[in-house]
Scaffold this motif. Structure first.
Motif, PDB file in Angstrom:
ATOM      1  N   GLY A 107      21.029 -32.628 -30.691  1.00 29.82           N
ATOM      2  CA  GLY A 107      22.019 -31.332 -30.019  1.00 29.82           C
ATOM      3  C   GLY A 107      20.999 -29.900 -30.278  1.00 29.82           C
ATOM      4  N   ARG A 108      20.860 -28.952 -28.976  1.00 33.51           N
ATOM      5  CA  ARG A 108      20.595 -27.137 -29.427  1.00 33.51           C
ATOM      6  C   ARG A 108      21.266 -26.644 -29.705  1.00 33.51           C
ATOM      7  N   ALA A 109      20.663 -25.719 -31.358  1.00 33.86           N
ATOM      8  CA  ALA A 109      21.835 -24.363 -31.430  1.00 33.86           C
ATOM      9  C   ALA A 109      21.480 -23.069 -31.712  1.00 33.86           C
ATOM     10  N   ILE A 110      21.873 -21.998 -32.355  1.00 31.06           N
ATOM     11  CA  ILE A 110      21.497 -21.120 -32.526  1.00 31.06           C
ATOM     12  C   ILE A 110      21.716 -20.492 -34.154  1.00 31.06           C
ATOM     13  N   THR A 129      16.551 -27.278 -32.897  1.00 30.80           N
ATOM     14  CA  THR A 129      17.158 -28.970 -32.642  1.00 30.80           C
ATOM     15  C   THR A 129      17.467 -29.518 -34.221  1.00 30.80           C
ATOM     16  N   PHE A 130      18.565 -30.214 -33.797  1.00 35.78           N
ATOM     17  CA  PHE A 130      19.904 -30.644 -35.106  1.00 35.78           C
ATOM     18  C   PHE A 130      20.182 -31.770 -35.042  1.00 35.78           C
ATOM     19  N   VAL A 131      20.236 -32.644 -35.955  1.00 43.45           N
ATOM     20  CA  VAL A 131      21.128 -34.085 -35.189  1.00 43.45           C
ATOM     21  C   VAL A 131      22.226 -34.143 -36.293  1.00 43.45           C
ATOM     22  N   ASP A 132      23.260 -34.641 -35.867  1.00 39.37           N
ATOM     23  CA  ASP A 132      24.232 -35.570 -36.090  1.00 39.37           C
ATOM     24  C   ASP A 132      24.500 -37.032 -36.495  1.00 39.37           C
ATOM     25  N   CYS A 133      25.794 -37.016 -37.134  1.00 41.57           N
ATOM     26  CA  CYS A 133      25.530 -38.799 -37.201  1.00 41.57           C
ATOM     27  C   CYS A 133      27.428 -38.220 -36.687  1.00 41.57           C
ATOM     28  N   LEU A 177      24.056 -23.314 -37.498  1.00 35.20           N
ATOM     29  CA  LEU A 177      23.737 -23.277 -36.960  1.00 35.20           C
ATOM     30  C   LEU A 177      25.357 -23.976 -35.861  1.00 35.20           C
ATOM     31  N   ALA A 178      24.905 -22.391 -34.581  1.00 37.64           N
ATOM     32  CA  ALA A 178      25.712 -22.520 -33.486  1.00 37.64           C
ATOM     33  C   ALA A 178      25.242 -23.343 -32.738  1.00 37.64           C
ATOM     34  N   PRO A 179      26.081 -24.492 -32.517  1.00 33.33           N
ATOM     35  CA  PRO A 179      25.310 -25.555 -31.291  1.00 33.33           C
ATOM     36  C   PRO A 179      25.706 -24.421 -29.728  1.00 33.33           C
ATOM     37  N   ALA A 180      24.112 -24.098 -29.090  1.00 36.36           N
ATOM     38  CA  ALA A 180      24.705 -23.649 -27.631  1.00 36.36           C
ATOM     39  C   ALA A 180      23.281 -23.872 -27.184  1.00 36.36           C
ATOM     40  N   ILE A 185      22.449 -13.761 -42.568  1.00 38.24           N
ATOM     41  CA  ILE A 185      22.699 -14.284 -42.225  1.00 38.24           C
ATOM     42  C   ILE A 185      22.406 -13.414 -40.894  1.00 38.24           C
ATOM     43  N   GLY A 186      22.329 -13.383 -39.294  1.00 36.18           N
ATOM     44  CA  GLY A 186      22.015 -13.371 -38.581  1.00 36.18           C
ATOM     45  C   GLY A 186      22.984 -12.200 -38.236  1.00 36.18           C
ATOM     46  N   VAL A 187      23.536 -10.783 -37.825  1.00 38.40           N
ATOM     47  CA  VAL A 187      24.590 -10.572 -37.909  1.00 38.40           C
ATOM     48  C   VAL A 187      24.054  -9.904 -35.948  1.00 38.40           C
ATOM     49  N   SER A 188      23.616  -9.461 -35.408  1.00 41.91           N
ATOM     50  CA  SER A 188      22.867  -9.382 -34.397  1.00 41.91           C
ATOM     51  C   SER A 188      22.817 -10.730 -32.953  1.00 41.91           C
ATOM     52  N   ARG A 189      22.321 -11.248 -34.066  1.00 38.80           N
ATOM     53  CA  ARG A 189      22.159 -12.591 -33.546  1.00 38.80           C
ATOM     54  C   ARG A 189      23.679 -13.188 -33.540  1.00 38.80           C
ATOM     55  N   ALA A 190      24.661 -13.162 -33.860  1.00 41.87           N
ATOM     56  CA  ALA A 190      25.547 -13.680 -34.087  1.00 41.87           C
ATOM     57  C   ALA A 190      26.434 -13.130 -33.187  1.00 41.87           C
ATOM     58  N   VAL A 191      26.148 -11.622 -32.391  1.00 40.42           N
ATOM     59  CA  VAL A 191      26.719 -11.459 -31.332  1.00 40.42           C
ATOM     60  C   VAL A 191      26.479 -12.441 -30.011  1.00 40.42           C
ATOM     61  N   ALA A 192      24.831 -12.261 -30.026  1.00 38.47           N
ATOM     62  CA  ALA A 192      24.759 -13.581 -29.037  1.00 38.47           C
ATOM     63  C   ALA A 192      25.016 -15.051 -29.085  1.00 38.47           C
ATOM     64  N   ALA A 193      25.101 -15.542 -30.062  1.00 36.80           N
ATOM     65  CA  ALA A 193      26.165 -16.542 -30.952  1.00 36.80           C
ATOM     66  C   ALA A 193      26.884 -16.706 -29.887  1.00 36.80           C
TER      67      ALA A 193
END
Length: 565
Positions: A404-407, A224-228, A215-218, A444-452
């Protein structure tokens, strides 16, 4: 070979204003900077600058996939119905699947993912344990008929994806292939310059055991993810688990029914009785493949329907309607309780054996208290299905979790033998007997990585690409008339001859202000300006990310920039 692109010949019309329909930063900037253009809802055309970025990401992915021994193939995007019907996904995908018929009436689909077809390819090509292990991948266009495509290239109906698959004869081999992909993904995202988290995930309809997301936080993220805070744990909220030990239910009194008129909601009930919502038991009725099912959670928590759906996949989960209560007098809307209920009962782990609750009495205007789990009702299945909240305890150390929010940029699965069983993918083993193959699936989302990347690296002026995937290494700007333009073009040619990818803005009739604005918007890492001191052979070099500027002679600028190649 010179790699110089003149802005006067580049098909990239920049825009001063954000597109009216754009909500996310990446959507706004990729359109404004001339990287993409909308063709239709969820369909995007990649213009020259965008295609360069897309190709650079694909190059990094290829290099790291090749480095672990994976082999690239290219399978069709137009696929026959039969393999997906055999796996069940022709129906499971529902409306997300693009379906079509050929002129003879045959059923086809546009591939959303290719587990079935890769399995059949290996079945055709591999017959012995000596042929395995093998890892295959492709970078290809995928299709999903999104109901509400949005956020530009983040969520489209057509997108570029790298999907790879591993085939092994043992579970240990699968674990090794999974580890190789996991490490390769870490290298890929590090090279791309992405800030990312590896989080636990659930497999859902994909099946299999181990599953992790990258996940790329954005702020624009849909996950939605959780982090300790202690670094002990990270997970997609759909995969967060909570456990509690049974308690002694003998301390509770007998079940007692209470007259509670006009209290069909948790809020009205808690107010009427003067108890906290957390003391009540909420029972949500849903349909699972058409069968009414009750889901019990503490009254101060909400049921995460997405999480419930993932746990029960491939079954279809939907809320009950008013019609579902007809002919079912035991189901009293607003007053449902688990005691005596003649439907499947799923509960969150917080509804532990021995816990006592205030809940519906299955009678209008009536509730019951001291309803004890394990004494007054039984739970058929425990599933963690509540909406995760900030501060919920970490499953590892108990510290309050952060949200946190992420892509989602990548997802890896240990599929196991789900598809091998479907298509009877066996090879001859060392003992001369058939061995069922086990699989992994890695995307892997290649086009999505551009946006991320755009979301994570852009600033107020525009895009700001990492060098590895930028459309050029340096953007040379002629900030004036003939003299500056001549110098800018000459320097650009020298840089190109030295192996740099160069974008040079020598557009006639365009003001220096517009050129500077476009350079910031396009986001090439280095901006080299031929300006007021051009007659002296002095240029200004600007770092796009830091904003640092320095004046250099032509020779110094060329030496400085070529040293980075």
């Amino acid at each position: 070979m010179s790699q110089v692109q003149r802005m006067s010949r580049l098909m990239a019309k920049t825009l001063r204003d954000d597109p009216a329909d754009a909500e996310t930063l990446s959507h706004k900037l990729l359109v404004r900077a001339g990287y993409v253009r909308r063709t239709s809802a969820g369909l995007w055309s990649w213009l020259p600058l965008g295609k360069k970025v897309l190709d650079n990401i694909s190059r990094v992915v290829r290099e790291e996939m090749d480095a672990i021994g994976a082999q690239e193939v290219l399978l069709p995007a137009l696929l026959p119905k039969e393999p997906y019907e055999a796996s069940g996904r022709w129906d499971e995908y529902g409306d997300l699947l693009f379906r079509l018929k050929d002129r003879k009436g045959g059923d086809y689909l546009l591939g959303p993912t290719h587990e079935e077809i890769f399995t059949l390819v290996v079945k055709d090509q591999c017959s012995s344990y000596k042929d395995l292990p093998v890892m295959l991948y492709q970078i290809q266009t995928k299709y999903r008929d999104e109901a509400r495509p949005r956020s530009g290239v983040l969520r489209g109906r057509e997108f570029q994806m790298k999907d790879s698959y591993s085939f092994d004869t043992t579970d240990e081999g699968l674990a090794e292939s999974y580890a190789l992909h996991r490490a390769a993904y870490q290298k890929i995202f590090a090279r791309l310059g992405l800030d990312y988290r590896i989080v636990s995930a659930i497999s859902g309809a994909m099946g299999g055991s181990a599953s992790e997301e990258f996940l790329a936080p954005a702020a624009a993220g849909e996950d939605t993810f959780v982090d300790c805070p202690n670094g002990d744990y990270a997970a997609n909220t759909e995969a967060v688990t909570f456990t509690t030990d049974p308690v002694d239910g003998s301390v509770h009194g007998a079940l007692e029914e209470l007259d509670t008129p006009d209290t069909p909601t948790i809020e009205t009930l808690a107010t009427f009785l003067g108890v906290p919502a957390s003391a009540t038991l909420k029972n949500l009725l849903v349909k699972v493949d058409g069968e009414i099912t009750a889901v019990g959670v503490p009254g101060d928590r909400e049921v995460d329907l997405g999480k419930l759906g993932e746990h029960l996949a491939p079954a279809v989960v939907e809320l009950v309607t008013a019609e579902d209560f007809e002919g079912r007098p035991e189901l009293v809307r607003g007053y449902v309780g688990p005691q005596g209920l003649k439907v499947r009962y799923i509960a969150d782990p917080r509804v532990a054996p021995g816990t006592a609750w205030v809940t519906g009495a299955n009678k209008a205007d009536t509730h019951a208290r001291n309803v004890v789990c394990g004494r007054d009702f039984e739970v058929d299945d425990y599933l963690d299905v509540v909406v995760v909240e900030e501060g919920d305890p970490c499953p590892v150390c108990g510290t309050g979790l952060k949200l946190g929010r992420a892509i989602e940029i990548g997802h890896i699965f240990q599929l196991g033998r789900k598809y091998a069983d479907t298509f009877q993918l066996d090879v001859l083993g060392q003992q001369g007997k058939p061995v069922r193959v086990t699989m992994g699936s890695y995307g892997i989302g290649v086009s999505r990585a551009v946006a991320a990347l755009a979301e994570q690296t852009a600033d107020e002026q525009g895009l700001c690409w990492p060098r590895e995937i930028a459309p050029a290494d340096v953007h040379v700007v002629a900030a004036g008339k003939a003299l500056q333009t001549e110098l800018a073009v000459d320097v650009a040619e020298q840089l190109g001859a030295a192996g740099l990818r160069v974008l040079v803005d020598e557009r006639p009739g365009v003001s220096p202000g517009v050129k500077f604005t476009d350079a910031e918007l396009i986001g090439v890492p280095k901006i080299l300006v031929a300006g007021r001191r051009s007659a002296e052979g002095v240029l200004e070099l600007k770092d796009r990310r830091t904003g640092e500027r320095e004046e250099l002679t032509v020779a110094e600028a060329i030496a400085r920039l070529t040293a980075t190649v």
